[in-house]
Design a protein around this motif. Structure first.
Motif: not given
Length: 119
Positions: A83-86, A94-98, A102-107, A110-119
């Motif tokens: 979630s945004a809080d987590e 957290g600074n790039r959460f929005e 990418t699917d705009r479900d508010g969370s 793991r796939t979205e997180f991995d893409k963000g961790a690589k970038s």
């Protein structure tokens, strides 16, 4: 009655404080240094400089493992999503959460997180 003259040692105290601060700062900088990535070669003696044969093949896997561990630590309720809080517990995510959601479900999955961790 003779006045008692007090002598102050401001210069000496400031010098000692400056030396102490520089020493502690230098010690902290030494503690922040990372260990070498590879041990010295067994047969040829110590190796200095970058490896000449091939790059370390385990580096991408180690990045994935650390990202997975970070995701698991941040996922406080263990639902498999952040979630945004987590995500706020990990400032880089957290600074790039929005942006990462990418699917705009508010969370973050793991796939979205991995893409963000690589970038």
């Amino acid at each position: 009655m003779k006045a008692i003259q007090r002598r102050t040692f401001a210069f000496d105290a400031r010098s000692v404080m400056l030396f102490t601060a520089l020493s502690l700062g230098g010690a902290a900088a030494l503690q922040a240094q990372t260990a070498p990535a590879a041990a010295p070669k067994a047969q040829g003696g110590p190796s200095y400089g970058p490896a000449t044969s091939s790059p370390n093949p385990t580096a991408p896997a180690a990045t994935g493992t650390s990202a997975a561990a970070a995701f698991d630590r941040a996922d406080a309720n263990a639902d498999g999503k952040l979630s945004a809080d987590e995500a706020a517990t990990l400032p880089a995510i957290g600074n790039r959460f929005e942006q990462l959601d990418t699917d705009r479900d508010g969370s973050l999955s793991r796939t979205e997180f991995d893409k963000g961790a690589k970038s």
